[in-house]
Design a protein around this motif. Structure first.
Motif, PDB file in Angstrom:
ATOM      1  N   TYR A  86       1.015  -1.281  -0.158  1.00 31.10           N
ATOM      2  CA  TYR A  86      -0.074  -0.141  -0.158  1.00 31.10           C
ATOM      3  C   TYR A  86       0.859   1.327  -0.056  1.00 31.10           C
ATOM      4  CZ  TYR A  86      -2.999   3.646   2.018  1.00 31.10           C
ATOM      5  OH  TYR A  86      -3.718   4.720   2.332  1.00 31.10           O
ATOM      6  N   LEU A  87       1.854   1.046   0.986  1.00 30.65           N
ATOM      7  CA  LEU A  87       2.847   2.376   1.078  1.00 30.65           C
ATOM      8  C   LEU A  87       3.490   2.715  -0.417  1.00 30.65           C
ATOM      9  CD1 LEU A  87       3.839   2.099   4.626  1.00 30.65           C
ATOM     10  CD2 LEU A  87       2.588   3.777   3.451  1.00 30.65           C
ATOM     11  N   VAL A  88       3.997   1.611  -1.062  1.00 30.46           N
ATOM     12  CA  VAL A  88       5.126   1.776  -1.992  1.00 30.46           C
ATOM     13  C   VAL A  88       4.706   1.590  -3.381  1.00 30.46           C
ATOM     14  CG1 VAL A  88       5.814  -0.561  -2.515  1.00 30.46           C
ATOM     15  CG2 VAL A  88       7.424   1.158  -2.162  1.00 30.46           C
ATOM     16  N   LEU A  89       3.509   0.960  -3.518  1.00 27.84           N
ATOM     17  CA  LEU A  89       2.874   0.629  -4.998  1.00 27.84           C
ATOM     18  C   LEU A  89       2.641   2.105  -5.776  1.00 27.84           C
ATOM     19  CD1 LEU A  89       1.047  -2.515  -5.240  1.00 27.84           C
ATOM     20  CD2 LEU A  89       3.227  -2.233  -6.129  1.00 27.84           C
ATOM     21  N   PRO A  90       1.672   2.941  -5.069  1.00 25.97           N
ATOM     22  CA  PRO A  90       1.579   4.023  -5.868  1.00 25.97           C
ATOM     23  C   PRO A  90       2.754   4.978  -6.160  1.00 25.97           C
ATOM     24  CG  PRO A  90       0.218   3.835  -3.626  1.00 25.97           C
ATOM     25  CD  PRO A  90       1.214   2.586  -3.615  1.00 25.97           C
ATOM     26  N   PHE A  91       3.880   4.782  -5.301  1.00 26.78           N
ATOM     27  CA  PHE A  91       4.838   5.736  -5.756  1.00 26.78           C
ATOM     28  C   PHE A  91       5.414   4.868  -6.959  1.00 26.78           C
ATOM     29  CE2 PHE A  91       9.518   6.739  -4.659  1.00 26.78           C
ATOM     30  CZ  PHE A  91       9.597   7.956  -5.387  1.00 26.78           C
ATOM     31  N   TYR A  92       5.718   3.761  -6.519  1.00 29.55           N
ATOM     32  CA  TYR A  92       6.398   2.807  -7.750  1.00 29.55           C
ATOM     33  C   TYR A  92       5.994   3.056  -9.075  1.00 29.55           C
ATOM     34  CZ  TYR A  92       7.432  -1.260 -10.923  1.00 29.55           C
ATOM     35  OH  TYR A  92       7.904  -1.673 -12.109  1.00 29.55           O
ATOM     36  N   TRP A  93       4.489   3.330  -9.141  1.00 31.51           N
ATOM     37  CA  TRP A  93       3.889   3.423 -10.380  1.00 31.51           C
ATOM     38  C   TRP A  93       4.102   4.812 -11.213  1.00 31.51           C
ATOM     39  CZ3 TRP A  93       1.647   1.433 -14.320  1.00 31.51           C
ATOM     40  CH2 TRP A  93       0.799   2.262 -15.084  1.00 31.51           C
ATOM     41  N   ILE A  94       4.287   5.723 -10.573  1.00 27.69           N
ATOM     42  CA  ILE A  94       5.028   7.066 -11.130  1.00 27.69           C
ATOM     43  C   ILE A  94       6.324   7.001 -11.517  1.00 27.69           C
ATOM     44  CG2 ILE A  94       3.021   8.651 -10.295  1.00 27.69           C
ATOM     45  CD1 ILE A  94       5.092  10.005  -8.550  1.00 27.69           C
ATOM     46  N   VAL A  95       7.035   6.140 -10.489  1.00 26.59           N
ATOM     47  CA  VAL A  95       8.552   6.155 -10.910  1.00 26.59           C
ATOM     48  C   VAL A  95       8.789   5.033 -12.339  1.00 26.59           C
ATOM     49  CG1 VAL A  95      10.907   5.022 -10.309  1.00 26.59           C
ATOM     50  CG2 VAL A  95       9.443   6.097  -8.530  1.00 26.59           C
ATOM     51  N   ALA A  96       8.143   4.109 -12.249  1.00 26.24           N
ATOM     52  CA  ALA A  96       8.087   3.375 -13.452  1.00 26.24           C
ATOM     53  C   ALA A  96       7.663   3.925 -14.643  1.00 26.24           C
ATOM     54  CB  ALA A  96       7.005   1.964 -13.170  1.00 26.24           C
ATOM     55  N   MET A  97       6.349   4.712 -14.523  1.00 24.25           N
ATOM     56  CA  MET A  97       5.945   5.608 -15.628  1.00 24.25           C
ATOM     57  C   MET A  97       6.954   6.481 -16.264  1.00 24.25           C
ATOM     58  SD  MET A  97       1.897   6.436 -15.906  1.00 24.25           S
ATOM     59  CE  MET A  97       2.143   7.849 -14.598  1.00 24.25           C
ATOM     60  N   SER A  98       7.759   7.062 -15.195  1.00 24.01           N
ATOM     61  CA  SER A  98       8.890   7.997 -15.660  1.00 24.01           C
ATOM     62  C   SER A  98       9.645   7.622 -16.396  1.00 24.01           C
ATOM     63  CB  SER A  98       9.148   8.827 -14.372  1.00 24.01           C
ATOM     64  OG  SER A  98      10.075   7.952 -13.792  1.00 24.01           O
ATOM     65  N   PHE A  99      10.147   6.106 -16.278  1.00 21.64           N
ATOM     66  CA  PHE A  99      11.114   5.522 -17.401  1.00 21.64           C
ATOM     67  C   PHE A  99      10.470   4.731 -18.561  1.00 21.64           C
ATOM     68  CE2 PHE A  99      13.263   5.586 -13.162  1.00 21.64           C
ATOM     69  CZ  PHE A  99      14.064   6.397 -13.665  1.00 21.64           C
ATOM     70  N   MET A 100       9.014   5.153 -18.873  1.00 22.23           N
ATOM     71  CA  MET A 100       8.366   4.471 -20.128  1.00 22.23           C
ATOM     72  C   MET A 100       8.087   5.681 -21.173  1.00 22.23           C
ATOM     73  SD  MET A 100       5.415   2.270 -18.402  1.00 22.23           S
ATOM     74  CE  MET A 100       5.376   1.384 -16.901  1.00 22.23           C
ATOM     75  N   HIS A 101       8.103   4.963 -22.280  1.00 26.15           N
ATOM     76  CA  HIS A 101       7.625   5.796 -23.317  1.00 26.15           C
ATOM     77  C   HIS A 101       6.018   5.877 -23.350  1.00 26.15           C
ATOM     78  CE1 HIS A 101      11.298   5.521 -25.827  1.00 26.15           C
ATOM     79  NE2 HIS A 101      11.495   4.169 -25.574  1.00 26.15           N
ATOM     80  N   GLU A 102       5.642   7.033 -23.721  1.00 28.18           N
ATOM     81  CA  GLU A 102       3.949   7.351 -23.755  1.00 28.18           C
ATOM     82  C   GLU A 102       3.182   6.146 -23.875  1.00 28.18           C
ATOM     83  OE1 GLU A 102       3.095   9.864 -22.038  1.00 28.18           O
ATOM     84  OE2 GLU A 102       0.982  10.174 -22.759  1.00 28.18           O
ATOM     85  N   VAL A 103       3.688   5.552 -25.271  1.00 29.09           N
ATOM     86  CA  VAL A 103       2.789   4.311 -25.625  1.00 29.09           C
ATOM     87  C   VAL A 103       2.637   3.241 -24.724  1.00 29.09           C
ATOM     88  CG1 VAL A 103       2.469   3.319 -27.875  1.00 29.09           C
ATOM     89  CG2 VAL A 103       4.374   4.813 -27.617  1.00 29.09           C
ATOM     90  N   ASP A 104       3.749   3.073 -24.020  1.00 30.41           N
ATOM     91  CA  ASP A 104       3.819   1.904 -23.132  1.00 30.41           C
ATOM     92  C   ASP A 104       2.855   2.275 -21.948  1.00 30.41           C
ATOM     93  OD1 ASP A 104       5.216   0.134 -24.688  1.00 30.41           O
ATOM     94  OD2 ASP A 104       7.114   0.895 -23.821  1.00 30.41           O
ATOM     95  N   ALA A 105       3.106   3.602 -21.405  1.00 30.08           N
ATOM     96  CA  ALA A 105       2.517   3.995 -20.326  1.00 30.08           C
ATOM     97  C   ALA A 105       0.925   3.793 -20.288  1.00 30.08           C
ATOM     98  CB  ALA A 105       2.980   5.313 -19.728  1.00 30.08           C
ATOM     99  N   ILE A 106       0.214   4.455 -21.424  1.00 34.20           N
ATOM    100  CA  ILE A 106      -1.098   4.385 -21.677  1.00 34.20           C
ATOM    101  C   ILE A 106      -1.660   3.160 -22.181  1.00 34.20           C
ATOM    102  CG2 ILE A 106      -0.949   6.880 -21.746  1.00 34.20           C
ATOM    103  CD1 ILE A 106      -1.238   6.548 -24.713  1.00 34.20           C
TER     104      ILE A 106
END
Lengths: 297, 301
Positions: free
Chosen positions: A30-50
């Motif tokens: 609960y504590l880490v997943l939301p943050f993990y999600w934006i960290v992961a997204m910040s290293f993605m191409h837009e196509v992959d993120a959406i």
């Protein structure tokens, strides 16, 4: 009591342990997943993120979202170009404002906190209560006069306006935290220095403060984080890249409808890294300070 | 004592006040004066866009509040928001603090993780949850679909109730650590003999919690309640970024309404009146808080 009931030795299921570990894992996620999600997204191409279904790890990791802050690509320039341009400036501004706030705070609070930890004086309880009361004053109550005041003095959109307002936010908290830390410094040190005929300032500077250093650092970190995270005053008092802080620019990303989520995530991560690093680095002292002063930084 | 015989150029009283002077001057100039001034502004018609219409109108701004639909609605939103956030925070924080109070492998890691939301700026918290709750690409939709809990992606933030609840959830995540730390500090002061005694008396886990833990936690719980009430009451950053107060005015809390009134409509007079209502309510709560600390003897110097 006479008959001994024979209970067969059997393996007891350690329910307590199981519940404990399940809860610990659930909370960790609960504590880490939301943050993990934006960290992961910040290293993605837009196509992959959406993509639907989502990629939980960056399948084609990229730094383009971060590099875009230095050299925005054409596509990035097109959507949310202004916020992207302003991000590096806002990071610099935040750094300057937060550091200055921390230093100014320490300079003002050390004296006051010392008086509460070492001297018996009339009115000390009332004064301490007053400091606490000022901490309770909602920022919104003083923001309008602050804005008008800064406008009168031509200080809108400057560092000084922000530093002054954040200093007043953080000062009461800093005094409360320092007072508790200072009390744990043994008095004998100063008395020894006095026997050696050191003046008060000399004693403070070369004996007391070095010993109290951990507390000072913790208080400085609190003030830094308060200033770094603050949003409402920055929204009112700044308008250009000259003084906009990172929360203001990050909010620009969010309120801009065609922002790429990946770029926004990268800006968000950049905004979190400094306070997070400080929180982890000074974890023990900060927790102590939070509990002692019951204050939110 | 020898110390007494030393010459003392300044009495402790004078010295202490001198030491406090810098902080007091800054606070007087930058808090006391603005607060008083804001009350003065709240007694005026004062709109930046129509400077010539400025005039002293006494309590008219406050009188207008009583029939001001936007204000009354925001007050209600704020009240419910406080209740929901407070309820969730206290329950979650209590459980997490109880977990952290035990010894187990990975406890240190969990404690570090618990600081993560605390370090996160409210704005980033808002935009983080925005990407998670997003109707078309959000992680929440993705997760629930993959777990087979929902069939289609939902637009979580388009209904008033949905937006309100999810905003509250985002706020809870952000403020949770603070409560956890205070409760954990409270838990760690409970003497272990009490638990031993209870165990000897064959008290079950629930009984031990009710008879030993809760009474000791009463004070930290009250502190959490008061401080979190104030935090939720003036919550702004997360809501501003996540929903901007919408849809409609479903998440327009009083703080948000105030900022809109001032920034968008540049109505400084009415904005100051809003601000003073917020201040008055906050002040009432903090008087309770200080009274509590005072009784506990936190103020001994």
């Amino acid at each position: 009591m006479s008959t001994v009931v024979k209970v067969p030795l059997r393996y007891r299921i350690p329910w307590k342990k199981i519940v404990l570990y399940v809860l610990a894992v659930v909370f960790a996620l609960y504590l880490v997943l939301p943050f993990y999600w934006i960290v992961a997204m910040s290293f993605m191409h837009e196509v992959d993120a959406i993509s639907v279904p989502p990629h939980w790890i960056p399948v084609h990791p990229t730094l383009e979202n971060y590099l875009g802050f230095i050299h925005p690509s054409e596509a990035q320039q097109l959507v949310g170009g202004r916020a992207i341009d302003e991000t590096p400036y806002s990071l610099r501004n935040s750094l300057i404002v937060a550091t200055s706030t921390a230093i100014l705070n320490l300079a003002l609070a050390t004296f006051a906190a010392y008086s509460f930890s070492r001297l018996k004086f009339r009115g000390s309880q009332v004064l301490l209560m007053l400091y606490l009361l000022t901490r309770m004053v909602p920022g919104i109550a003083i923001i309008i006069p602050f804005y008008l005041l800064m406008r009168t003095f031509g200080l809108l959109d400057t560092y000084l306006a922000l530093i002054l307002s954040y200093t007043t936010f953080a000062l009461p908290i800093t005094i409360w935290i320092l007072k508790d830390f200072f009390r744990s410094v043994p008095r004998e040190l100063e008395e020894a220095a006095r026997v050696d005929r050191c003046g008060w300032f000399r004693t403070m500077w070369s004996v007391f403060l070095p010993v109290a250093a951990p507390g000072l650092v913790a208080a400085a970190v609190f003030a830094f984080m308060t200033a770094w995270n603050e949003f409402m005053f920055a929204l009112f008092l700044t308008s250009t890249r000259a003084a906009k802080t990172i929360p203001v620019v990050a909010a620009n990303f969010a309120t801009d409808f065609n922002t790429q989520f990946t770029v926004m995530a990268a800006a968000g991560v950049l905004a979190v890294v400094p306070p997070l690093a400080l929180a982890l680095l000074f974890q023990r002292k900060l927790v102590q300070g939070m509990a002692a002063g019951s204050v939110k930084g | 004592m020898a110390v007494q015989a030393e010459r003392r150029p300044l009495g402790d009283n004078a010295k202490a006040w001198a030491l406090n002077a810098p902080a007091m001057i800054v606070i007087a100039l930058l808090i006391a004066y603005p607060i008083a001034y804001s009350f003065w502004v709240s007694l005026q018609r004062n709109n930046l866009k129509r400077p010539r219409a400025n005039k002293f109108i006494g309590l008219d701004n406050y009188q207008a509040l009583l029939s001001d639909q936007a204000f009354l609605s925001a007050l209600k939103v704020s009240a419910v928001f406080v209740l929901v956030v407070l309820g969730l925070t206290v329950v979650l924080a209590l459980i997490l603090a109880l977990v952290l109070n035990e010894r187990f492998r990975g406890r240190g890691l969990l404690l570090s993780l618990a600081l993560l939301p605390w370090a996160m700026p409210g704005v980033v918290n808002g935009l983080m949850w925005r990407t998670i709750f997003d109707a078309k690409t959000g992680a929440l939709n993705g997760l629930l679909t993959q777990l087979g809990l929902i069939d289609d992606y939902h637009a979580w933030l388009t209904s008033g109730t949905g937006a309100f609840l999810f905003t509250a959830l985002a706020q809870v995540w952000n403020t949770l650590p603070f409560s956890v730390i205070i409760l954990l500090a409270g838990l760690s002061t409970i003497p272990s003999e009490l638990y031993d005694a209870a165990t000897v008396d064959r008290a079950g886990a629930v009984q031990r919690f009710v008879q030993v833990t809760l009474p000791w936690l009463l004070h930290p719980l009250l502190i959490v309640l008061i401080l979190e009430t104030m935090n939720a009451f003036r919550a702004f950053d997360t809501i501003y970024v996540l929903t901007g107060g919408g849809p409609g005015d479903a998440t327009t809390t009083i703080a948000l309404l105030d900022v809109q009134t001032v920034l968008t409509f540049t109505d400084f007079g009415l904005g100051s009146a809003y601000a003073w209502v917020i201040t008055a309510i906050t002040l009432l709560i903090s008087v309770g808080y200080i009274g509590l600390l005072y009784r506990k003897g936190n103020f001994e110097v």
